[in-house]
Structure formats: C-alpha cells, structure tokens
Design a protein around this motif. Structure first.
Motif, PDB file in Angstrom:
ATOM      1  N   LYS A 123       0.833  -1.218   0.000  1.00  0.00           N
ATOM      2  CA  LYS A 123       0.000   0.000   0.000  1.00  0.00           C
ATOM      3  C   LYS A 123       0.877   1.283   0.000  1.00  0.00           C
ATOM      4  N   GLU A 124       1.967   1.201   0.694  1.00  0.00           N
ATOM      5  CA  GLU A 124       2.876   2.363   0.704  1.00  0.00           C
ATOM      6  C   GLU A 124       3.439   2.656  -0.690  1.00  0.00           C
ATOM      7  N   ARG A 125       3.733   1.516  -1.446  1.00  0.00           N
ATOM      8  CA  ARG A 125       4.611   1.716  -2.599  1.00  0.00           C
ATOM      9  C   ARG A 125       3.905   1.685  -3.948  1.00  0.00           C
ATOM     10  N   LEU A 126       2.727   1.024  -4.007  1.00  0.00           N
ATOM     11  CA  LEU A 126       2.102   0.928  -5.324  1.00  0.00           C
ATOM     12  C   LEU A 126       1.021   1.993  -5.468  1.00  0.00           C
ATOM     13  N   ASP A 127       0.690   2.227  -6.742  1.00  0.00           N
ATOM     14  CA  ASP A 127      -0.333   3.228  -7.037  1.00  0.00           C
ATOM     15  C   ASP A 127      -1.707   2.785  -6.502  1.00  0.00           C
ATOM     16  N   PRO A 128      -2.549   3.745  -6.083  1.00  0.00           N
ATOM     17  CA  PRO A 128      -3.906   3.350  -5.607  1.00  0.00           C
ATOM     18  C   PRO A 128      -4.669   2.539  -6.671  1.00  0.00           C
ATOM     19  N   GLU A 129      -4.525   2.928  -7.980  1.00  0.00           N
ATOM     20  CA  GLU A 129      -5.242   2.168  -9.028  1.00  0.00           C
ATOM     21  C   GLU A 129      -4.781   0.715  -9.050  1.00  0.00           C
ATOM     22  N   THR A 130      -3.476   0.480  -8.944  1.00  0.00           N
ATOM     23  CA  THR A 130      -2.943  -0.889  -8.968  1.00  0.00           C
ATOM     24  C   THR A 130      -3.471  -1.665  -7.753  1.00  0.00           C
ATOM     25  N   LEU A 131      -3.464  -0.969  -6.629  1.00  0.00           N
ATOM     26  CA  LEU A 131      -3.945  -1.636  -5.394  1.00  0.00           C
ATOM     27  C   LEU A 131      -5.402  -2.078  -5.571  1.00  0.00           C
ATOM     28  N   GLU A 132      -6.162  -1.140  -6.239  1.00  0.00           N
ATOM     29  CA  GLU A 132      -7.595  -1.486  -6.467  1.00  0.00           C
ATOM     30  C   GLU A 132      -7.707  -2.723  -7.339  1.00  0.00           C
ATOM     31  N   SER A 133      -6.908  -2.787  -8.423  1.00  0.00           N
ATOM     32  CA  SER A 133      -6.975  -3.953  -9.335  1.00  0.00           C
ATOM     33  C   SER A 133      -6.507  -5.230  -8.653  1.00  0.00           C
ATOM     34  N   LEU A 134      -5.626  -5.097  -7.659  1.00  0.00           N
ATOM     35  CA  LEU A 134      -5.150  -6.276  -6.926  1.00  0.00           C
ATOM     36  C   LEU A 134      -6.160  -6.692  -5.864  1.00  0.00           C
ATOM     37  N   GLY A 135      -7.120  -5.797  -5.588  1.00  0.00           N
ATOM     38  CA  GLY A 135      -8.138  -6.100  -4.568  1.00  0.00           C
ATOM     39  C   GLY A 135      -7.666  -5.793  -3.169  1.00  0.00           C
ATOM     40  N   LEU A 136      -6.597  -5.042  -3.048  1.00  0.00           N
ATOM     41  CA  LEU A 136      -6.119  -4.729  -1.679  1.00  0.00           C
ATOM     42  C   LEU A 136      -6.928  -3.580  -1.070  1.00  0.00           C
ATOM     43  N   ILE A 137      -7.458  -2.692  -1.935  1.00  0.00           N
ATOM     44  CA  ILE A 137      -8.373  -1.668  -1.414  1.00  0.00           C
ATOM     45  C   ILE A 137      -9.616  -1.681  -2.263  1.00  0.00           C
ATOM     46  N   LYS A 138     -10.706  -1.032  -1.662  1.00  0.00           N
ATOM     47  CA  LYS A 138     -11.959  -1.099  -2.400  1.00  0.00           C
ATOM     48  C   LYS A 138     -11.951  -0.042  -3.501  1.00  0.00           C
ATOM     49  N   GLN A 139     -11.738   1.272  -3.079  1.00  0.00           N
ATOM     50  CA  GLN A 139     -11.815   2.359  -4.075  1.00  0.00           C
ATOM     51  C   GLN A 139     -10.605   3.248  -3.939  1.00  0.00           C
TER      52      GLN A 139
END
Length: 1596
Positions: A123-139
């Motif tokens: 979460k610190e290092r990747l883009d929010p969009e990438t995190l969303e596609s990985l399912g680590l965050i909702k939006q």
C-alpha cells in the motif's frame, strides 16, 4: 556477478532443468557477500527485476517465478522490501505501456507473490489504481481522500497546550523561579531542573518558556553570570535556530513607525552574540532598515551636504531667499512621521558597550565608511571602549608630569578586548578602533588628547637610538600606523572640534617630533583629500570658507585685533581651508599683507606650521603663471606671496626648513623665480636689504662696521632682527642648506641665461639674473654676519674646491670665502696678541701681518689653479688673492658717515630733552639708548681706524711683489682689469666703490709696474661692450664704479697742486712704459699737469662718443644701460659744454622716439634729461677744461698745440660732438689693440732675447746704468732684428706681415692708402723726430709735458692726426724716437713681456671684434677694424668730423687739399726713408762690433732722447702695452688703444724702428735731416711747428 547483466537466455529456456538452480545459487551468493553492502543490495535488486521482467514479457510463467521467489525470500531479512521496490518500478513501467498483456502478466505475478510481501508495504509503494486492481483496497478515490486527511492532522494541526490565559499557574511558578533573589548559592543548573519539571507538570510550551527567560533577563541585566549559562544549557533542549527566531520576533515587534526598540533588548542580543549563543548573520536579517536603505540614506546625506555648499557659495538675491525658506518649511512638515529606529545601529552600540569588538566591527563593515560612527551614541560608545583599552599604557607613558588624571575602570567582561600594555598592543586593536571612529573622535576631546600623548611618547621612544634591529623594524611599522591614524583620525577630528586651541597645541606637541616632510604630507592630505571624504566635513569646509570671506571682507588696519581673534578661532579647527583662502586674497590684493600679518598673532603653533605648508603649496601651484602676460616681468601674485612670506616668517616663530628646501629644489630644477621668496625672507628676517637705489651716503655707511650699517646703510630701519635672524641661521644649519643654497644660486646665475632664459624675453632674463645675483649677495652677506667663524669655515670649502669642483664663478666663490679669510685672520691675530703682550703699534702690525701670511698663504697656492699659468707672469697670485679678499671696510674708514650718524643721535637726544609731553622715565630710557648707540659707533670707528692702518701697512709690504709685468705693463693692466676689476665692479654697489678705491690705492702705494694712466685710459675708453653686456643692476653698479673713478680723475684735474702732490712723481704717471720701473728723479718721463688735462678731456670725449653710440643703436639693452650709467656718473660727467649738448640732443631724441614704444626707456631718458639740464650751469667751455690754443680751429695748427709729446691731443677735441662718432671707432681700435697687444706679444716672443729681463727691475734708479744696459741690449736685439729683417724682406711692410701674420689679412682689407700713408709718415715723422730731438734737447721740460701725454692722449692724438696730418708726422717722429728708446729701454720691457704672451682667447676675440667692427656701420668704440682701418679712418674721419661738426673752421675742400699734399709728402718721405733704412741696416752690421765701444756716447745721446725728444717714445711705451718694437701692427693697434695719434705713427715707427734700432745715433741724425727736409716741404707743417715752438715756450 552475473546478475549485473541480463539473466542468460539459456537459464530461462532450461528453467526447470538448470535455470532455476543457477538463479537460486546466484541469489545465495549475492546475499552472502557482506563486504560491499550497497553493491550487493543493488545486484540483488537487479536480479529480481530481471526475473520479474521475464514474467511480464511472457518468457516465464508467474507460478515458476513465485516458486523461486519463495525460496529466495529466506536469503535476506529485507528481501520482501526489495521485492516491493521491484514491483513499484514495474508498476510505473507497465502502467505507461499500451500492451495490455504485459500489464496482466504483472498483475498475475503480484497476486501470486502476495503471500511473500505484506499488504502494508505494498500500500505504501504501489499506485492506488494498482492496489484497487489487486483487490487490496476497495476504491482508490476514497483511499486518496483518507490519506490527505491524515496528513493534515499530522502536520498542519497545532497541539492545543495550555495558554497563559487558560491556565497560568505553571507560568506564574516559572516567573517566580526566575525572579527570585539570586545572590545566594542558587545556580543556573538548579533552576534549569525546576524549569524542566514545570514544563512537564504544567505542559508549558518550551518556546514560550524561553521567551519568558529572555524577558526576565532583559529586566535583570546585572545577572549575566546567571542567565547566560542558563540560556546556554536550556538551548541543548531546543533547535539551535529557536533562540534567534524568538529574538528576531521581539525586534520585529518594534518595527512599526514611531516604534522604539528598548536598549535592554539590544543589550541582551549583544551579550548572547558575545557568548556565541546566536550567529550575527542569523540575527542581522531580522533587523531593519535593510542595508540598501542605509546606503541610500548615506548618498542622500552627501548630496545634501553638497547642496549646502552650493548654497553657501552662490550669490543669493533677497527675493530668492524668502522662497527657499518657504520650501524648507514645507519639507520639514512632511518629515514629521519619524521612521522606526535603526536597529542595526542600536545593536552595534550595545555590542560596543559590552566590549564585543569583533561583532561590532563586522556590523560596521556592512555599512558605508564612518556611517555608523557619525551617530553620536555609537561614536561615544566606541570612544569609551578605546579609553578602557589604552588605560594601562596611558597611565604608564602618557600622563603628563604632575597630572593626576581619573583612572577608568576595566570592563567586567572576560571577552572584552585585551588592554594595551605596550605600543605593539596599540597596533593590534586600538589603531583599528580609531580608524573606524575617523573624524568622530571629535566627540571625545579627552580621548583625542590621550591618543596624541601616546603618539608623543611613542615618538620619544622611536627617536631614541637604543633599539635592536628587530625592534627598529617593528617601530617603523608602528610609526607608519601612527602617521595613518594622524591622517585619518586626528586631523579630521580636529576639523570637527569647535575651535579647541588646546587640542591644536596638544597635537603640535606630537607633530613637532615629525620631520617636516611628513608633516607637510599630512597637511596636504588634510587639505586636499580629507574634506571630501565625509558629508560632515564637506559642510564644515563650506562654512569655514564662508566665514573666512566674511572676516576678510571686513579686515582693515584699524580692526586688526578683533578680526585677528576671529581668524584665530577659525584657524584652530580648519587652518588649511582658512589659510588657502587668505593666501588667495593676498595674491590678488597686496595691500592686505600688512593687516593679515598683524592679525595672525592669535594662531597656535600647529597653525603656523600649516601656514608654512600652505604658502609653499601656493608657491608651487602648477596652474599659476610665474610671468605676467607681457612675459617681461614676474607675476604680481608671486611678488605678493614673497613679501607676505618675509613678513610672516619674521614676525612669528614658523619653521623655515620646508620653504628653504623648496627654494633649493627649484634651483636644482633650474628655476630661479622663487629666489624672490628667499630674498624677501632674508631681507625681513635678517634686516639685510639689497637695493640698487642706495644713496652715496648709504653706500658709505655700508663700508663701516655692523652698527653703522644698521644705522645708516638701509632704507628701512629694520630693528629687532636678532631673534629672527637666529631662527633663519638655525634652520639653514640644521638642514645643511647654507652652502648648497649659495652654490646653487652662484651656478644658477649662468643657468638663467643659458638654460632658463631660452625662450624668455631679454628683459625678463636680465631681471631674473639680477634677482639671482642680488639674492646671492644678500644671502652671502647674511651668512657672513651671522655664522660663527667655526660654522663658516666648517661649511665653506677652499677657493679652488669651490671653483673647480662646484663650478662656482670666481667672483661668487671669493665673495663666499672673503668673510672666512677675515674671520680667520682676526682670530689668528687675537691669538698672537694674547701670546705676547707687546703693546707697541709696530708689534701689533707685525702680528697682524704674520696672521695674514698664515691665513693667506694656502689661498695664494689655491688661487694658482684658477687661471692659466700665463696669467701669473704678469700679476702675482698674492696680488690676485689680496684684491679679492679685501673689502671697503679694510681700505678706508667712512669718517663722514660716522659723524653723520653721531650727529643724528645728538639731535635726537636734544629733541628728547625738549619734548615736554614725554614721561620722564621714557625720556631717560630713550636717552640711554641714544648714548649707548653713540658710544658703540665711536668705538666701532676707532676699531676700524686701527684695522685700516694695519691693512695699509700690510699692503705696503706686499706691493713690490704684486705686479710682475713679465710681458708688458699694458698686458699687466689688461689682466688686472680682466680678472679683477671688471668681474668685481659689477658684483655689488660696494664692490664697485671698492674697485675704484683699490685702483687709486695701488697708484698711491707707488706699486712697481702699475701704470695708472693706462688703467684709467682703458676704463674710460672702451665702455660700449661692457655697458651692452650688463643687466640693469650691473649697469647701475658699473655706473657707480665709473663715477668713483671719474671722481678721482676730476679731483686731480681740478687743481695743479693736488695733481703734483698725488700724481706728480708717481710711477703710475710715467709716460715711458719700459718695465724698468720708476726712475724717480727724471721729471721728463712724467706726464705734466697740462697734458693730463688734455687726457682727461679725451676721456670725457670717449665717454660721450660711447654714450651717443649706445643711444643710437635702438637696442633696448644698450639704451637702458647707458642711461643708467649716465645717470650714475652725472656728478662728474659731462663737464664740458659741447659734450653735454651733444648728449642732451641724443637723449631728447630718445624721449621723442620711445614715448609710445617703450615707456620704461622714455621714463629713464626723461629722468636723465631733467637732471642733465640742472647740471648745465656747472659745465664749462672746452678751453676752460683744458689749455687750448686759439688757432686750434685751424686743422693744421691744432695738432701742433699738443706738442711733440702730446701727440695731437686736445686739439682734436675742438671737434664737437661730431667727434663722438670718430672716437667710437678709436675706442674699438683700442679694444682691439688691447686684445691684439696679446698677439703682438706672442709674435714678439719668437724673436725676443731673454737677456733683457734682468735689467728691467733695477734700472729705474740710475740713469747711466739704464743707458748702458739699453745700449747692450740694443746691440743684442739689433742682431736679432737684422736677422729678422733679412728673412722677411727689406721692406717694412713685409716685416709687419711677418710679425702680424694673423692681423694682416684683416688689415689688408683696409685702404691701401693706409699703408702708403704709413710709409710716408714714417719718413716725415723721423724727420720731425730729429727736429723734435733738437727742440726737446733745448726744451726738455716742454717736451716732457707734451710727451707725457698718456695713452689716452695718444689715442686722442690719433684723432687729431686724422684732422691734421702734420701733427701725425710729428707724432711719428716722436714715435720713431720712442721706438729707438724702446729699442733701448723698451726692449727690456719687451723681453719681459715676451715671457707671458697673452692668452689665446684674447687674440681670437680681438679678431672677431675686428671683423664685427668692419661690418658695423657705426663707428662705435667696439667697432672699426685694426690699425690700418683706424689709420684710414683717422684721416677720413678727421675730414668727416670737420665737415659734420660745425666748430672747426676748415671747409671740406681745404681739408681734402691738405690731405692730398700730406699724402704726397708722406709717400716721398717713405721712399727716402726706405733707402736710408737699407743703409742703416748695413751700417748696423758694421756697427755691431763697435757697439760696445760706442756705449757711452750712445747712452748719453739716448739719455737726451729719453729726457727730451723721446718723451714721445716713453709715450709710445706707455701707450702700447706690448711695447716691443717688433709688435708692428699689433702694437700699433695697442698703441692706438693708448694713443691714437701715436698709434698711427707707431705702426710705421715700429717698422722703422726695427730697421733703425741698432743705429740710434744714426737715426737721430737721419731724423734731423729728415725734419729739415720736411720743414722745407711742409707749408702746413711750418705753421704747426711754429705753434709747437709757442707751446714749448709757454711751458718753459
């Protein structure tokens, strides 16, 4: 290290087989390599990145990769973080790519590896969009908003602590802690612990706590010891910048308009800076105003100052003034809102007060120079710091004796600058502080005085010699620092002090220890640079000038005191500016000089010194022209400055060295204008005046002692010069300028002409030359009367060194040495008197003579090197030295002058007695003064009388060795005039009188070989050249000399008894010029009274001719000089009416011509003509002036009157002014003759027989001996002559040529007539001579009188001859005889003369002159060529003159006839003569053997001839200095110079004589025969002879 490259492709291909294991091995190996930590880290990153990249590209499946990675993760602790970094990079790379497959591969890989890396790291290092596609965050949008909120809360929201108003207990306790009584054993550490616990307990803001600590410190400044350590230890808990920010915030608070920063805050900041708790750079930026604003303000101040200056110098009209005032009021109203304080200056002041010099210095460096210290509080604070720093040193060396002084306590501050214990310490700190203070040291006069006293103490040490070499170098550095301080601090500060005279005197105490070169340099900087360095000084300068103008406008003689006080007040602070203005006024208005000099009495010593500098600067001003526009006179500004100099240096004790050195430097540079200053200074300070306008009474007084000089010798009675002349003397001796100035002036006299005078107007060159010369005379006079004998002797080198090494002209060298000889002789004389107590007059004289010999012997030796050896053949070194070393004081006592002054005093005393108003005590004082003076004068007279008697005794003993006359008397006179009289008579007015007196003295002493007649004749006959080459003042002195000479001559002329007594049988009036000396018993050889009167008339006539010539040239110098000379000789010339009238006409013409053209000449001429008219009643007609026969009008008769001896004298005078022109010609001839005499002598030398000399000396007494000797010598010489005659050719002309080789060519140019005339004349004259011989035998006396006619007459005679041939023939006859005698007697002289041929220069000159004369239209004495010319001229001119001037009765036609007849006769005679001569020669050869036997007869005959007929021969001798018969034409010329009549004859005679010398007997016979023939032949001659008989009868 394989990973450094890409993973090998075969690994990927054979992944399962070998690739996987290879990769694992690589990773293990990399993670185990601990040595290069960061390198390994990069390599592992690279390896993992390559692996993931293959997956993204699709070369490897994500499962395969995740399996390997799960193994790799265990190799390192931070492997998961490294992997997250790799994913982060790939995330950015793949998100930019358009190929979706790669992005998918990446997502799959990350999902497969989720178990390896924690969510939070991703979460610190990747883009929010990438995190969303990985399912680590909702939006991703919500995630962004949330992170922003957290950041705001973390970084931007303030923590709400308890503020003071909310909960004040903690702060109250804090203040109580800090404000408690700190005197006990409470330490800062203890309090710090309490503060910490309060912060913790009450949750206080630490910054606020720090602020409160600073506030309390501000209120309790005395507890530095407590608060400084407290703040220091508190700062360990804060960031370093905090303290600076809090202080800056406090300063900011006061930066509102009208805000005032409290001094306590400045002090706290200063202490913190001093203890380095804050940095100055950090704090400086918080302070206002900014540096640019300060710079602007400084510039504005300078502009304002300049405007004020402009206003002050502008002339403002009243209407403008009111407008300006209104404007100024408006400006002031605008200024009401005051800007905030200058906090930088406030801090600076505080720093200075706490003694933090380093920081203070760096603040000042940021500002314009002296900007900070121009604020009084800062200046005072800095002064206080200096006070403290210099205290110990000042107490040790600076406190004046007897002063207590108030000690200054030290700063209670260990970090303050170290106090100065030695001068070296001063250099380290104090001088630096003073330089920052600059002119503002003026705020603290006490510190000013301390610094000056320290400077004085340093100079004392610096000038003492006991220092080592290293110390000396240090001292030198210190000395230059001290000079800098003086220049930059002390003098500018003095300027700003309000007229503090004590400071000025204090400063002088130090300044007087500096050499004047340093002082003047400092004054120069002060005057020309300092005043522009600071706006304040600019204003002060303008105000000073304004005030100076105000005072100078109102300065008059009446208000000298009040104005003087104002000048004094102004000068204490700004002397340079004030004096500069005053001097500029003096240069314009010289009538200001006296009041200004009187008003300067309230100056301080320093101001006088500055005045001296300002004067020199004004003199040296390169922009000023030293000449007026006409280029003929020195500028009036220079004259005004010079006389101001003299007055001011005399009246006030100003150091002279600089001024004297300036004059010396100008002389070295070859500029003599500034001698004017020296002249004025010496005149005013020593009372020695140089003026050409002295009256004869004053001159007479100047020949007495010092007291008489002071009383009667000067125009202004200059009193009380003792102190000032002592000061001048000291200045000259201390700086070794006495001799250099003398030598420079002596050398510069010629420099004026040859170097300086190049393009300058002749008149100006003359003025400068005179100024240079006068100043030398005046300065030399000052040294002579003021230097002690030792000083003088120590400084003036011997005469040969002066002349040969220093190239001092001889006259100046002797002038400088003369006092030395006098001092020396008198001291030696005193020594000898003390040694033996014999009081008899003879003893005294003997001692005096001994002392003279001791002193003068070395001088006699030294003198020899000054001239060519030839010179000493005629005059002895002793005579030369005696002439140059004596003065008028030694020769005569001015009794009249002494009586005059004593009588004046008696009259004064009587007036004092009769004065009723004078109080009795003043009467008594005045009478005492007068009697004391009277006694002094009488004592002085007595002393001088004794001295003069001693000197005359000495001269009596010396005189026999004076004139050696080894060549001829004429030559001797030439040298005497050339080397002694002429150079000295124009040296000074007294020297002019001295020369005339000396000539008379030499005559009175009956000096052997001195022909007074020749000497006077030379002086009066040839004055044109001398007059023309004089400057204005020299002409005046030359006039005085002629005047004194004429006075003597007039005295002799006036009364037969006086003449008989003073000249009658003196050797100077012998008409025979044999070198045998004076034969006392023989009256026939003396010039008798009547003939002397003829001669005097001739001299008057010569003077008239010369004067007329000069007046007619139109040359400025000629006219001016002759008018000056004529004015000077007015008492004694003109005495003859017709000469006076001729002069008057000429002068009248000058008046008319020059009225418009040259006003100065017009003024001179008018003055002279007025005086001349007033003398007219005293003039006498010519026949009263000298005995003149009435028939003289008839040309033929005229000559007879002169008698055979008189060689045509006064008769010629009948001619009026007309003759003047002729005589000019003759005079020139004489000049030539003199010079040519030299040539003759040289020619003679070849043939001369040395035998002769022996007989010269003794023969005087015994006539028989003389005759015998003559005969012997004749025979010897005859042989020579015969030899000579054989060689050249029988004819006389050939001989003449041989002898006068040089002269001949020139002479040949002259009319051939002359030659023929000469030959003819020879014959007739010889005839006549025979007649004369007979006559003379009968009437020896008669003849004597005639014969004796001097050269002068003979010259005259020449003129007459021109008029009347017969007389010429007679002369010739005489000459023939004379030649015979000459051969006898004169041979002797010849032989003598042979030894010392005249120097070459003379001959060459004469030739030059001759050429000139020929060319010249005027027959001026200095023109007209050699003998032959003169002969032709004589004939022609006699005719001409008769024609031109009405007096003579003859008409032109008659004259012509007479001339023709004479010519024919003379031709016939010459032929006869030649035949006879040849016979004679043969006879001589025969006779030669018999000559010894014949001696007695010869001698008797010759004796008769000498006494009788041969008067003329004596004459000729007297006439021609180089008398030897062989001199021929040269002789002729010489003879002419002496006797123009005989001259003509002489040339002929000389030749004849040579032929006839051996047979003097025969010749006399021949003569008789010839004369008989002549008598028959000459109709005109007959008359003459009758006349002749008559005159001779009269004589009988």
């Amino acid at each position: 290290m394989a990973a450094a490259g890409a993973l090998p492709a075969e690994w990927i291909k054979n992944w399962e087989k070998s690739g996987k294991s290879e990769f694992l091995q690589l990773c293990r190996m990399l993670s185990e390599n601990k040595s290069h930590e960061n390198v390994t880290f990069r390599d592992i990153q690279q390896a993992l990145y390559e692996l993931a990249n293959h997956v993204v590209k699709g070369n490897l499946k994500h499962e395969q990769a995740s399996n390997v990675l799960s193994d790799v993760i265990e190799f390192r602790d931070d492997m998961s973080s490294i992997l997250a970094d790799v994913f982060c990079i790939l995330d950015i790379e793949t998100s930019c790519l358009e190929e979706k497959s790669k992005r998918d591969h990446f997502t799959q890989l990350v999902l497969a590896c989720l178990y390896l890396v924690s969510d939070t790291v991703l979460k610190e290092r990747l883009d929010p969009e990438t995190l969303e596609s990985l399912g680590l965050i909702k939006q991703s949008q919500q995630f962004n908003q949330k992170s922003v909120k957290i950041k705001t809360k973390l970084f931007y929201k303030q923590q709400k602590f308890n503020l003071l108003r909310e909960e004040n207990e903690g702060y109250a306790k804090l203040i109580a802690e800090l404000g408690q009584d700190l005197s006990g054993n409470i330490t800062s550490d203890l309090i710090l612990e309490n503060i910490k616990s309060l912060i913790g307990c009450f949750n206080l803001d630490p910054n606020r706590v720090l602020d409160i600590i600073l506030e309390v410190y501000e209120c309790r400044p005395e507890y530095d010891e407590f608060f400084v350590p407290l703040i220091e230890s508190y700062m360990y808990m804060c960031e370093p910048q905090t303290l600076c920010h809090i202080l800056g915030f406090k300063f900011k608070f006061y930066q509102e308009p009208n805000g005032e920063t409290p001094s306590s805050l400045y002090r706290v900041a200063a202490v913190l800076l001093q203890h380095n708790l804050i940095d100055l750079e950090d704090l400086y930026v918080h302070l206002l105003p900014v540096d640019n604003a300060i710079l602007e303000e400084h510039k504005r101040e300078i502009v304002e100052a300049k405007q004020i200056v402009r206003k002050l110098t502008m002339v403002v009209l009243s209407s403008e003034k009111t407008e300006e005032k209104e404007k100024e009021k408006d400006k002031e109203e605008e200024k009401t809102e005051k800007p905030p304080d200058n906090q930088k200056l406030g801090l600076l002041e505080a720093l200075l007060k706490v003694g933090d010099w380093q920081h203070a210095q760096s603040i000042m460096d940021q500002m314009p120079p002296f900007y900070a210290t121009s604020h009084k509080p800062i200046a005072i604070a800095l002064c206080q710091l200096v006070h403290v720093t210099v205290e110990p040193l000042y107490r040790r060396v600076g406190v004046p004796k007897g002063a207590k002084g108030s000690p200054i306590s030290n700063l209670q501050n260990k970090k303050a600058p170290k106090q100065a214990e030695s001068f070296e310490d001063l250099r380290k700190e104090v001088f630096n502080m003073l330089c920052y203070l600059g002119p503002h040291l003026s705020h603290d006069p006490i510190l000013f005085a301390k610094v000056v006293r320290l400077g004085k103490a340093f100079m004392k040490e610096f000038q003492s010699d006991g220092n080592k070499q290293e110390d000396k170098e240090k001292m030198e550095i210190l000395f230059s620092c001290l000079l800098n301080i003086t220049d930059q601090v002390l003098l500018p500060s003095l300027t700003l002090m309000d007229c503090n005279a004590c400071m000025s005197e204090e400063l002088w105490g130090m300044f007087k220890t500096f050499p004047y070169q340093y002082r003047y340099r400092l004054y120069g900087q002060w005057k020309n640079e300092t005043y522009n360095s600071h706006p304040l000084l600019v204003k002060v300068k303008a105000q000073t000038i304004d005030r100076a103008k105000y005072i100078m406008k109102r300065l008059t003689k009446e208000n000298v005191k009040p104005s003087g006080r104002q000048i004094g007040k102004l000068s204490h602070s700004n002397p340079t500016i004030l004096f500069d203005y005053i001097l500029s006024q003096i240069q314009k208005y010289d009538n200001l000089i006296t009041p200004v000099v009187d008003s300067l009495k309230y100056l301080t010593s320093l101001n006088y010194d500055v005045l001296a500098y300002c004067i020199i600067e004004a003199l040296a001003n390169p922009e000023k022209e030293r000449m007026k526009h006409d280029d003929t006179t020195i500028s009036s500004w220079l004259q005004s400055l010079a006389s101001f100099c003299g007055a001011v240096f005399r009246k006030y004790p100003i150091e002279l060295a600089g001024l004297l050195q300036y004059v010396a430097n100008q002389l070295k540079a070859g500029k003599s204008f500034d001698l004017l200053i020296l002249k004025e200074v010496v005149q005013k300070m020593a009372g020695i005046e140089i003026t050409e306008e002295m009256t004869m009474e004053q001159l007479e007084a100047m020949t007495g002692g010092e007291q008489l000089k002071a009383e009667g010798g000067y125009f202004g009675q200059i009193r009380n010069t003792k102190k000032s002349s002592q000061r001048l003397k000291d200045a000259l001796l201390d700086h070794d300028l006495a001799l250099p100035l003398c030598l420079l002036m002596a050398q510069q006299r010629n420099g004026v002409i040859f170097q300086e005078g190049g393009e300058k107007h002749l008149k100006l060159v003359g003025k400068l030359y005179d100024q240079c010369h006068d100043t030398l005379v005046q300065f030399g006079g000052f040294l002579a009367s003021n230097l002690s004998t030792e000083d003088y002797i120590k400084r003036v080198p011997s005469i040969d060194v002066l002349c040969n090494e220093f190239h001092t002209p001889h006259d100046a060298a002797f002038f400088l040495s003369r006092p030395m000889y006098a001092h020396h002789i008198s001291s030696k004389y005193d020594e000898l008197k003390k040694a033996e107590k014999g009081n008899k007059q003879q003893h005294k004289v003997h001692k005096y003579i001994t002392s003279c010999e001791l002193v003068m012997a070395p001088v006699h030796d030294a003198v020899i090197s000054l001239h060519l050896p030839k010179v000493w053949d005629d005059i002895s070194p002793q005579f030369y030295a005696t002439f140059w070393s004596l003065t008028m004081y030694d020769l005569a006592v001015p009794h009249n002058s002494y009586d005059r002054e004593v009588n004046k005093l008696k009259v004064q005393m009587k007036a004092i007695d009769d004065n009723q108003e004078m109080p009795p005590n003043k009467k008594k004082k005045e009478k005492e003064r007068c009697t004391a003076l009277q006694d002094k004068l009488l004592e002085e007279e007595k002393k001088q009388l004794e001295h003069v008697q001693r000197v005359l005794q000495r001269l009596k003993l010396e005189k026999d060795n004076w004139l050696l006359a080894r060549s001829t008397k004429n030559e001797t006179i030439t040298k005497f005039l050339q080397l002694c009289i002429f150079p000295r008579c124009i040296f000074s007015a007294i020297d002019a009188v001295y020369c005339a007196h000396f000539v008379e003295l030499v005559h009175q002493q009956k000096t052997p070989n001195f022909s007074t007649l020749l000497c006077y004749d030379r002086v009066f006959s040839d004055i044109i050249y001398t007059v023309a080459s004089c400057t204005e003042n020299e002409a005046s002195r030359y006039g005085r000399f002629l005047c004194c000479m004429l006075e003597t001559v007039t005295r002799w002329h006036s009364d037969r008894n006086i003449y008989e007594k003073e000249c009658g049988n003196y050797p100077g009036f012998l008409t025979i010029l044999r070198a045998t000396g004076f034969d006392g018993g023989n009256k026939a050889d003396q010039l008798d009274y009547e003939n002397f009167r003829h001669v005097v008339h001739k001299w008057h006539y010569k003077l008239t001719k010369a004067s007329v010539h000069c007046l007619e040239t139109g040359e400025y110098t000629h006219i001016r000089n002759i008018l000056i000379v004529l004015t000077k000789i007015l008492p004694w010339y003109p005495k003859v009416l017709n000469l006076g009238q001729a002069l008057e006409r000429r002068v009248h013409k000058i008046c008319q011509e020059e009225k418009e053209k040259r006003p100065d000449l017009y003024a001179l001429a008018m003055g002279y003509s007025g005086q001349l008219k007033s003398r007219k009643p005293y003039m006498v007609p010519e026949n009263e002036f000298h005995h003149k026969d009435p028939p003289a009008r008839n040309a033929v008769a005229a000559t007879v009157q002169n008698g055979p001896g008189g060689a045509g004298l006064p008769a010629s005078l009948t001619i009026n002014a007309a003759k003047l022109e002729e005589s000019t010609a003759e005079e020139t001839d004489k000049l030539k003759e003199k010079t040519q005499g030299a040539v003759k002598v040289i020619n003679k030398t070849a043939n001369a027989t040395p035998k002769v000399t022996t007989s010269n000396g003794n023969s005087a007494s015994n006539s028989k001996i003389i005759k015998e000797k003559d005969d012997k010598e004749k025979s010897g010489k005859e042989k020579d002559k015969e030899k000579k005659e054989k060689t050249p050719a029988a004819i006389p002309e050939a001989k003449a040529l041989g002898k006068d080789g040089k002269d001949k060519p020139k002479e040949e140019r002259a009319n051939k007539d002359d030659k023929t005339r000469e030959t003819k004349e020879k014959t007739p004259k010889s005839d006549k001579e025979k007649e004369k011989a007979k006559k003379e035998e009968k009437t020896p006396k008669d003849e004597k009188s005639k014969t004796v006619v001097t050269n002068a007459e003979s010259k005259f005679a020449a003129e007459k001859e021109r008029e009347k041939e017969p007389s010429r023939e007679r002369d010739i006859a005489k000459d023939m005889k004379s030649k015979e005698n000459i051969k006898g007697g004169e041979k002797l002289s010849v032989a003598g003369s042979l030894k010392s041929p005249v120097p070459r220069s003379e001959t060459s000159e004469s030739e030059r002159e001759q050429k000139r004369r020929k060319v010249d239209t005027h027959s001026s004495p200095s023109h007209s060529s050699t003998v032959k010319d003169s002969l032709s001229e004589l004939k022609d001119s006699s005719a001409k003159h008769y024609i031109n001037h009405t007096t003579p009765a003859l008409s032109k036609s008659k004259e012509r006839e007479v001339d023709k007849k004479d010519l024919d006769k003379s031709r016939e005679r010459s032929r006869e003569r030649e035949k006879k001569d040849e016979k004679d020669r043969k006879d001589r050869k025969r006779d030669h053997s018999n000559s010894d036997r014949e001696v007695p007869q010869d001698s008797t005959k010759r004796r008769k001839e000498e006494n009788g007929t041969t008067g003329s021969s004596k004459h000729s001798k007297s006439e021609s200095p180089s008398d030897s018969p062989r001199s021929n034409e040269k002789e002729k010329e010489k003879n002419k110079s002496k006797s123009s009549g005989k001259e003509k004859g002489d040339s002929i005679k000389t030749e004849k004589m040579e032929k006839s010398s051996s047979g003097s007997k025969k010749e006399s016979r021949h003569d008789k025969e010839k004369t008989e023939k002549k008598e028959k032949r000459d109709s005109a001659g007959g008359k003459e002879e009758k006349k002749h008989h008559k005159s001779s009868d009269k004589h009988r």
